[in-house]
Design an enzyme around this catalytic site. Structure first.
Site, PDB file in Angstrom:
ATOM      1  CG  ASP A   1      -1.936   7.809   1.449  1.00 50.15           C
ATOM      2  OD1 ASP A   1      -1.244   8.782   1.782  1.00 50.15           O
ATOM      3  OD2 ASP A   1      -2.696   7.810   0.471  1.00 50.15           O
TER       4      ASP A   1
ATOM      5  CG  ASP B   1      -1.686   1.216   1.440  1.00 50.53           C
ATOM      6  OD1 ASP B   1      -2.346   1.653   0.474  1.00 50.53           O
ATOM      7  OD2 ASP B   1      -1.662   1.780   2.549  1.00 50.53           O
TER       8      ASP B   1
ATOM      9  CG  ASP C   1      -1.658   2.177   6.676  1.00 50.80           C
ATOM     10  OD1 ASP C   1      -1.986   3.195   7.311  1.00 50.80           O
ATOM     11  OD2 ASP C   1      -1.955   2.008   5.478  1.00 50.80           O
TER      12      ASP C   1
END
Length: 243
Positions: free
Chosen positions: A30, A28, A189
């Protein structure tokens, strides 16, 4: 498997070993490559306050985590502006422009990122970035982190049939890289990101960059780490190397 206090057990450390021989690692963007959530939170808080959202009271971080973080902009627009989604879409576009201005100056990598980058490069593994961020944001972040030449592909959730938490972006990454889900793992996250990776059939290493551990654990990651320096991660990677 977790212990009663929510810590990941020793057993889970070797949960990547079954992937040998490893073919690819998916990231991922961000909160996973960089700790960008504080910049997103700042932009949302300032701009929502400006238009009198929540009675002009700045949104707390808890509201941001529960309603915004990790979600696709279409869903955020519908959630924040249920009576005027078009206004919401314009708002999130303007917010992304503000985020990019902030990111130009303030973006920092998650600790240990370049260490895991070297580990991946040394083994000649394929890699892709898979994100719900708009393409201009993702390209800016990857460029600012010096990773433009590192990734073989960039998959944008909004360019797939469904964005995360659906598995579509991760399935598209597997297809583009021409690798098997049985020999690939994911770094994520957010709850929606972990759910997407798991739904695509891969183990997900969850980073506790900003989101609460208990929420991330509910999405069923293989295990959680604080960052890319975490000994738990390196124990798992060493185990994988031995296979």
């Amino acid at each position: 498997m977790t212990t009663p206090n929510g810590e990941c057990s020793v057993e889970s450390k070797s949960s990547l070993a079954a992937l040998a021989p490893l073919q690819a690692v998916l990231f991922d963007v961000d909160g996973t490559l960089c700790d960008s959530d504080p910049l997103h939170y700042y932009a949302f808080r300032e701009m929502l306050q400006e238009i009198g959202f929540n009675g002009g009271v700045p949104i707390p971080e808890e509201f941001f985590v529960e309603n915004i973080a990790g979600k696709h902009n279409d869903d955020i627009a519908a959630s924040l502006f249920p009576d005027d989604v078009q206004r919401g879409l314009k708002f999130v576009d303007d917010k992304e422009a503000m985020f990019r201005r902030l990111a130009e100056e303030q973006l920092k990598p998650v600790d240990g990122l370049y260490k895991v980058k070297k580990w991946i490069e040394d083994r000649g593994l394929k890699r892709a970035a898979v994100t719900n961020a708009p393409r201009p944001n993702a390209e800016l972040m990857i460029s600012k982190l010096g990773l433009s030449d590192f990734f073989d592909a960039l998959i944008i959730g909004g360019e797939c049939k469904h964005a995360k938490p659906y598995p579509d972006p991760y399935l598209k990454a597997l297809e583009i890289l021409n690798v098997s889900k049985d020999h690939t793992f994911v770094f994520e996250d957010s709850v929606s990101g972990i759910k997407a990776g798991v739904a695509a059939g891969m183990p997900v290493v969850g980073l506790t960059t900003r989101n609460p551990e208990h929420s991330l654990l509910e999405a069923k990651p293989a295990f959680l780490v604080k960052d890319y320096e975490d000994p738990k991660l390196w124990a798992a990677l060493e185990e994988l190397d031995k296979k």
